[in-house]
Write a protein that holds these residues in place. Structure first.
Motif, PDB file in Angstrom:
ATOM      1  N   PRO A   1       8.343  -3.246  -1.700  1.00  0.00           N
ATOM      2  CA  PRO A   1       9.060  -4.277  -2.720  1.00  0.00           C
ATOM      3  C   PRO A   1       8.708  -3.132  -3.654  1.00  0.00           C
ATOM      4  O   PRO A   1       8.910  -1.956  -3.399  1.00  0.00           O
ATOM      5  N   ASP A   2       9.602  -3.533  -5.152  1.00  0.00           N
ATOM      6  CA  ASP A   2       9.970  -2.531  -6.029  1.00  0.00           C
ATOM      7  C   ASP A   2       8.633  -2.540  -6.865  1.00  0.00           C
ATOM      8  O   ASP A   2       8.235  -3.307  -7.608  1.00  0.00           O
ATOM      9  N   ARG A   3       8.964  -0.662  -7.429  1.00  0.00           N
ATOM     10  CA  ARG A   3       7.354  -0.206  -7.638  1.00  0.00           C
ATOM     11  C   ARG A   3       7.232  -1.283  -8.628  1.00  0.00           C
ATOM     12  O   ARG A   3       6.092  -1.317  -9.546  1.00  0.00           O
ATOM     13  N   ASP A   4       8.485  -0.951  -9.759  1.00  0.00           N
ATOM     14  CA  ASP A   4       7.772  -1.654 -10.929  1.00  0.00           C
ATOM     15  C   ASP A   4       7.380  -3.095 -11.318  1.00  0.00           C
ATOM     16  O   ASP A   4       6.939  -2.870 -12.045  1.00  0.00           O
ATOM     17  N   ASP A   5       8.459  -3.890  -9.969  1.00  0.00           N
ATOM     18  CA  ASP A   5       7.394  -5.255  -9.835  1.00  0.00           C
ATOM     19  C   ASP A   5       5.995  -5.757  -9.592  1.00  0.00           C
ATOM     20  O   ASP A   5       5.099  -6.168 -10.274  1.00  0.00           O
ATOM     21  N   VAL A   6       5.703  -4.777  -8.744  1.00  0.00           N
ATOM     22  CA  VAL A   6       3.920  -4.744  -8.169  1.00  0.00           C
ATOM     23  C   VAL A   6       2.717  -3.598  -9.122  1.00  0.00           C
ATOM     24  O   VAL A   6       1.684  -3.985  -8.762  1.00  0.00           O
ATOM     25  N   LEU A   7       3.525  -2.733  -9.580  1.00  0.00           N
ATOM     26  CA  LEU A   7       2.523  -2.031 -10.133  1.00  0.00           C
ATOM     27  C   LEU A   7       1.866  -2.466 -10.969  1.00  0.00           C
ATOM     28  O   LEU A   7       0.154  -2.332 -10.986  1.00  0.00           O
TER      29      LEU A   7
ATOM     30  N   ALA B   1       0.809  -0.964   0.316  1.00  0.00           N
ATOM     31  CA  ALA B   1      -0.093   0.140   0.020  1.00  0.00           C
ATOM     32  C   ALA B   1       1.181   1.181   0.430  1.00  0.00           C
ATOM     33  O   ALA B   1       0.212   2.516  -0.150  1.00  0.00           O
ATOM     34  N   HIS B   2       2.078   0.949   0.364  1.00  0.00           N
ATOM     35  CA  HIS B   2       3.098   2.227   1.162  1.00  0.00           C
ATOM     36  C   HIS B   2       2.970   2.484  -0.736  1.00  0.00           C
ATOM     37  O   HIS B   2       3.382   3.851  -0.810  1.00  0.00           O
ATOM     38  N   VAL B   3       3.404   1.656  -1.055  1.00  0.00           N
ATOM     39  CA  VAL B   3       4.368   2.229  -2.604  1.00  0.00           C
ATOM     40  C   VAL B   3       3.326   2.149  -3.656  1.00  0.00           C
ATOM     41  O   VAL B   3       3.369   3.298  -4.437  1.00  0.00           O
ATOM     42  N   VAL B   4       2.373   1.600  -4.042  1.00  0.00           N
ATOM     43  CA  VAL B   4       0.581   2.105  -4.393  1.00  0.00           C
ATOM     44  C   VAL B   4      -0.050   2.914  -4.165  1.00  0.00           C
ATOM     45  O   VAL B   4      -0.579   3.103  -5.877  1.00  0.00           O
ATOM     46  N   THR B   5      -0.604   2.826  -3.463  1.00  0.00           N
ATOM     47  CA  THR B   5      -1.889   3.512  -3.057  1.00  0.00           C
ATOM     48  C   THR B   5      -1.488   4.746  -3.962  1.00  0.00           C
ATOM     49  O   THR B   5      -2.836   5.463  -4.403  1.00  0.00           O
ATOM     50  N   GLU B   6      -0.750   6.158  -3.674  1.00  0.00           N
ATOM     51  CA  GLU B   6      -0.393   7.035  -4.307  1.00  0.00           C
ATOM     52  C   GLU B   6      -0.314   7.544  -6.345  1.00  0.00           C
ATOM     53  O   GLU B   6      -0.964   7.311  -6.942  1.00  0.00           O
ATOM     54  N   PRO B   7       0.219   6.376  -6.873  1.00  0.00           N
ATOM     55  CA  PRO B   7       0.221   5.989  -8.095  1.00  0.00           C
ATOM     56  C   PRO B   7      -1.126   5.659  -8.335  1.00  0.00           C
ATOM     57  O   PRO B   7      -1.535   6.132 -10.011  1.00  0.00           O
ATOM     58  N   LEU B   8      -1.989   4.573  -7.723  1.00  0.00           N
ATOM     59  CA  LEU B   8      -3.419   3.897  -8.399  1.00  0.00           C
ATOM     60  C   LEU B   8      -3.896   5.100  -8.145  1.00  0.00           C
ATOM     61  O   LEU B   8      -4.766   5.394  -9.313  1.00  0.00           O
ATOM     62  N   HIS B   9      -3.807   6.100  -7.154  1.00  0.00           N
ATOM     63  CA  HIS B   9      -4.793   7.207  -7.442  1.00  0.00           C
ATOM     64  C   HIS B   9      -4.728   8.321  -8.173  1.00  0.00           C
ATOM     65  O   HIS B   9      -5.366   8.664  -9.418  1.00  0.00           O
ATOM     66  N   ARG B  10      -3.558   8.378  -9.196  1.00  0.00           N
ATOM     67  CA  ARG B  10      -3.193   9.134  -9.702  1.00  0.00           C
ATOM     68  C   ARG B  10      -3.614   8.483 -11.114  1.00  0.00           C
ATOM     69  O   ARG B  10      -4.451   8.571 -11.528  1.00  0.00           O
ATOM     70  N   TYR B  11      -4.060   7.348 -11.287  1.00  0.00           N
ATOM     71  CA  TYR B  11      -4.515   6.518 -12.627  1.00  0.00           C
ATOM     72  C   TYR B  11      -5.761   6.189 -12.338  1.00  0.00           C
ATOM     73  O   TYR B  11      -6.013   6.972 -13.704  1.00  0.00           O
TER      74      TYR B  11
END
Length: 192
Positions: A66-72, A19-29
């Motif tokens: 996790p690495d953002r590029d791996d999970v995003l 969640a720490h890694v993906v929340t902000e990019p998902l919000h922008r998406y």
């Protein structure tokens, strides 16, 4: 600490890292793809799916963030599906509202045609009106009406009989008043 508690803590830690890694990019998406009033709801649904499927997220290890590029990319796919579900639900709600508005307009037209019936129903007590509506509009038998109203079946039958009798008398009275012969304006006068 039991094995189950340990697994739960590990699962929670993995999700928090994700969640720490993906929340902000998902919000922008989501901001770029849907109406502002839907963003938070779809993001919440997406995070719920990620919580449920945290073990399925590719590239999500058990340790550090996790690495953002791996999970995003996988998380974007989840967000995309959640957004599609939200749009379908929104479309269903819109169609339902349209149907309800149409039904309300139809019932308004019907109410105009049956104002005498509605007046007769209005003369009954609230409980008697409900008994009649359950019988006439919902097609329930006295036994079923008794379950709904918590009356005895016998009490329902008596109330229904009396209510129908009152409605019939009221409707007869309305018809007699509507059919009362009047005098014509030039009746009995010569046209000279």
């Amino acid at each position: 600490m039991t094995d189950q508690e340990t697994r739960h803590r590990q699962r929670r830690a993995r999700f928090e890292n994700l969640a720490h890694v993906v929340t902000e990019p998902l919000h922008r998406y989501l901001v770029r793809r849907t109406a502002p009033d839907m963003v938070e709801d779809v993001l919440s649904e997406t995070m719920l799916v990620l919580w449920r499927r945290v073990d399925d997220v590719p590239g999500l290890g058990t340790g550090s963030p996790p690495d953002r590029d791996d999970v995003l990319p996988w998380c974007y796919g989840v967000a995309r599906h959640c957004l599609a579900n939200a749009r379908r639900a929104d479309g269903r709600r819109l169609r339902l509202v349209e149907r309800l508005i149409g039904a309300q307009q139809e019932s308004g037209a019907m109410a105009a045609d049956h104002s005498d019936l509605h007046a007769a129903l209005g003369a009954l007590s609230e409980l008697d009106r409900e008994v009649v509506r359950l019988w006439a509009w919902e097609g329930l038998a006295p036994q079923q009406i008794a379950e709904v109203t918590r009356l005895t079946p016998n009490a329902v039958s008596v109330r229904l009989h009396r209510a129908k009798k009152k409605i019939a008398q009221q409707l007869q009275l309305e018809r007699k008043n509507a059919e009362r012969p009047g005098h014509k304006m030039n009746e009995g006068r010569s046209s000279q």
